[in-house]
Motif scaffolding. Structure first.
Motif, mmCIF file in Angstrom:
data_model
loop_
_atom_site.group_PDB
_atom_site.id
_atom_site.type_symbol
_atom_site.label_atom_id
_atom_site.label_comp_id
_atom_site.label_asym_id
_atom_site.label_seq_id
_atom_site.Cartn_x
_atom_site.Cartn_y
_atom_site.Cartn_z
ATOM 1 N N ARG A 189 42.330 69.293 14.476
ATOM 2 C CA ARG A 189 42.980 68.822 15.707
ATOM 3 C C ARG A 189 42.137 67.767 16.414
ATOM 4 O O ARG A 189 42.665 66.791 16.948
ATOM 5 N N ILE B 113 42.470 64.487 14.485
ATOM 6 C CA ILE B 113 43.763 63.839 14.751
ATOM 7 C C ILE B 113 43.739 63.158 16.106
ATOM 8 O O ILE B 113 44.178 62.012 16.257
ATOM 9 N N GLN C 243 44.068 59.101 16.696
ATOM 10 C CA GLN C 243 45.118 58.555 17.561
ATOM 11 C C GLN C 243 44.523 57.672 18.646
ATOM 12 O O GLN C 243 45.071 56.616 18.979
ATOM 13 N N SER D 260 48.315 56.330 13.725
ATOM 14 C CA SER D 260 49.370 57.319 13.882
ATOM 15 C C SER D 260 49.018 58.522 13.019
ATOM 16 O O SER D 260 49.565 58.734 11.944
ATOM 17 N N SER E 162 48.491 62.527 11.945
ATOM 18 C CA SER E 162 49.271 63.747 12.078
ATOM 19 C C SER E 162 48.863 64.750 11.013
ATOM 20 O O SER E 162 48.321 64.386 9.967
ATOM 21 N N SER E 163 49.159 66.027 11.288
ATOM 22 C CA SER E 163 48.920 67.070 10.294
ATOM 23 C C SER E 163 50.139 67.279 9.408
ATOM 24 O O SER E 163 50.126 68.105 8.506
ATOM 25 N N ASN E 164 51.207 66.520 9.676
ATOM 26 C CA ASN E 164 52.418 66.579 8.856
ATOM 27 C C ASN E 164 52.290 65.606 7.694
ATOM 28 O O ASN E 164 51.898 64.454 7.879
#
Length: 198
Positions: free
Chosen positions: A100, A103, A107, A112, A114-116
């Motif tokens: 986290r 990320i 950012q 951009s 993300s953990s996705n």
């Protein structure tokens, strides 16, 4: 004779009561909640970087081995042995917390992140050290980083980052705070390094 039996019985009852009391105390101590900490971000470290929209980067959960991979705060002694601080823990596993912070730092560096799953690049990280070095009074974080193309898996760049912060306190809040500051600084360095290579 009856008197002796009565005395022996009383002794057994007293012993059983003492054992039960000790067992209860041990169970209470074992179940006592640990003091819980988060990896607080040092806002001053990240505030100087403008938030922009940029290339998409997938940031999977960092790799780590036990006990670093757990929710416990790790300490290293002068003989290089490792242990965990008693009575304290992270709010969740350290790799997830650090993911986290990474990320957030990426950012802030204009990516951009993300953990996705998705994006053109993957930031793979392996946390080798995330601990309080008791002998040197330092919070130490060492992370191996590799920037990989999401399609073919080709490595674009790799780097090992090490960050150290003074940590005169080796327990609870002082230890967690020192590691939080160290994590914010190394995450920002990784974010800047990543941004320069995209």
């Amino acid at each position: 004779m009856k008197l002796k039996a009565s005395t022996a019985t009383q002794r057994k009852v007293a012993q059983a009561t003492a054992i039960a009391s000790l067992a209860f105390l041990a169970a209470a101590c074992a179940q006592a909640p640990r003091e819980t900490f988060d990896l607080t971000t040092e806002t001053g470290v990240l505030r100087s970087v403008a938030l922009r929209s940029g290339p998409a980067v997938f940031v999977p959960e960092p790799a780590a081995i036990a006990p670093t991979s757990s929710d416990r705060i790790v300490i290293r002694a002068g003989d290089d042995s490792v242990a965990v601080l008693p009575g304290v823990q992270w709010s969740e596993s350290m790799p997830r917390l650090f993911q986290r912070r990474l990320i957030e730092a990426l950012q802030k560096c204009g990516l951009s992140a993300s953990s996705n799953f998705g994006g053109q690049s993957v930031l793979q990280t392996d946390v080798r050290r995330f601990e309080i070095d008791v002998a040197r009074n330092l919070a130490v974080i060492e992370v191996s980083v590799q920037l990989v193309e999401s399609g073919g898996g080709r490595a674009k760049a790799a780097q090992i980052f090490v960050e150290e912060t003074p940590a005169p306190g080796h327990i609870g809040s002082p230890a967690a705070q020192a590691l939080g500051e160290t994590a914010a600084r190394i995450a920002l360095r990784i974010g800047q390094w990543t941004r320069a290579r995209l």
